[in-house]
Design an enzyme around this catalytic site. Structure first.
Site, PDB file in Angstrom:
ATOM      1  CB  VAL A  16      -0.937   0.065   1.235  1.00 32.34           C
ATOM      2  CG1 VAL A  16      -1.991  -1.005   1.184  1.00 32.34           C
ATOM      3  CG2 VAL A  16      -0.142  -0.005   2.528  1.00 32.34           C
ATOM      4  CB  SER A  17       0.904   4.391  -1.811  1.00 28.75           C
ATOM      5  OG  SER A  17      -0.469   4.581  -2.099  1.00 28.75           O
ATOM      6  CB  THR A  18       1.272   7.381   2.530  1.00 26.46           C
ATOM      7  OG1 THR A  18       1.352   8.178   1.338  1.00 26.46           O
ATOM      8  CG2 THR A  18       2.667   6.986   2.963  1.00 26.46           C
ATOM      9  N   GLY A  19      -1.437   6.758   0.797  1.00 28.06           N
ATOM     10  CA  GLY A  19      -2.800   7.221   0.563  1.00 28.06           C
ATOM     11  C   GLY A  19      -3.773   6.113   0.248  1.00 28.06           C
ATOM     12  CG  MET A  20      -3.230   3.642  -2.310  1.00 27.43           C
ATOM     13  SD  MET A  20      -4.725   4.165  -3.152  1.00 27.43           S
ATOM     14  CE  MET A  20      -5.342   2.606  -3.742  1.00 27.43           C
TER      15      MET A  20
END
Length: 279
Positions: A16-20
């Site tokens: 995951v990325s920080t926004g996901m």
């Protein structure tokens, strides 16, 4: 699975990325869903590789995926299982290259939520299509990089990541005193001897080396003598732009050396050397 039949060894990859960090994309959701799939099919989970809070733009800066690829070369598993291809990478070129690497090691890449399995005929056909789009992506990326570097050069900013005689300083360069002494010596001695090999031998006697410690030779001496950067200019894609960095030699000396190089050319193929505007 029949008795005596070897279990499919699976590597699970989640990201995951920080926004996901949302339902359906969270690490826990991916891990749980993929684990349930393996348990249902009777597959052995070798390891779960996780990159948390990291972009999917490329593979180079993701520790877990790099470790996964190393383990693939050691044949530690038979399948890489992901929740979706976007969790693995958003680059078509990276996806294509990774699939090729896995295939060479008889490992399939499977997306749980998409019809993508490189072990099937359909998956192999999709690989051919991926190859076309991967090449297109590389060409588009290359053009963007060239455009960005051209813009940097036109603004007087550096376009190099390393150059003898200078140290990096933000978007510009600062003179490395010891290396600049060598650059001046090379230009002065070429004007004196007009021979690349002779200048290289003089540098070897003095212990003058390249940025990474390599011994000077005729080719490296010529490379140094033909770099406008030493006279305060940036050269990119056949164009010259004034740089913001301090020159090591004068434009006049640079141009004198280009005239000597032109005069002293050997062989049938004649090179064209770049001359700088003199004020």
């Amino acid at each position: 699975m029949n008795e005596g039949e070897l279990s499919m060894r699976v590597a699970i990859y989640t990201r995951v990325s920080t926004g996901m960090q949302v339902d359906g994309f969270s690490l826990d959701a991916q891990r749980n869903t993929l684990t349930e799939k393996c348990e249902k099919e009777g597959w052995e989970i070798v390891e779960i590789y996780t990159d948390a809070g990291i972009s999917g733009k490329d593979l180079d800066h993701r520790p877990a995926v790099q470790r996964l690829l190393l383990d693939a070369k050691l044949h530690k598993f038979d399948m890489v299982l992901v929740w979706s291809l976007s969790r693995f990478t958003r680059s078509v070129a990276d996806l294509y290259d990774t699939c090729n690497l896995l295939n060479k090691n008889n490992i399939s890449l499977v997306s749980l939520t998409e019809a993508f399995d490189t072990a099937t005929p359909t998956g192999r056909a999709m690989m051919g299509m991926l190859g076309v789009f991967a090449q297109m992506e590389r060409e588009i990326t290359s053009e963007r990089v060239k455009a960005a570097l051209l813009e940097r050069a036109s603004q007087g900013k550096r376009t190099c990541t390393e150059v003898l005689g200078y140290d990096l300083h933000g978007d510009s360069l600062t003179i490395n005193v010891n290396e600049a002494k060598m650059i001046r010596y090379i230009f002065n001695k070429y004007e004196e001897y007009e021979n690349l090999s002779a200048v290289a031998e003089l540098c070897q006697l003095r212990g003058y080396t390249g940025k990474r410690g390599r011994q000077q030779c005729a080719w490296t001496i010529k490379t140094i003598l033909t770099r406008p950067i030493y006279a305060g200019f940036n050269f990119y894609n056949g164009m010259i732009f004034p740089g913001h960095h301090e020159p090591i030699i004068s434009v006049q000396q640079y141009n004198r050396v280009q005239k000597l190089l032109t005069k002293n050319q050997i062989g049938r193929k004649r090179e064209t050397f770049t001359f700088l505007p003199e004020k």
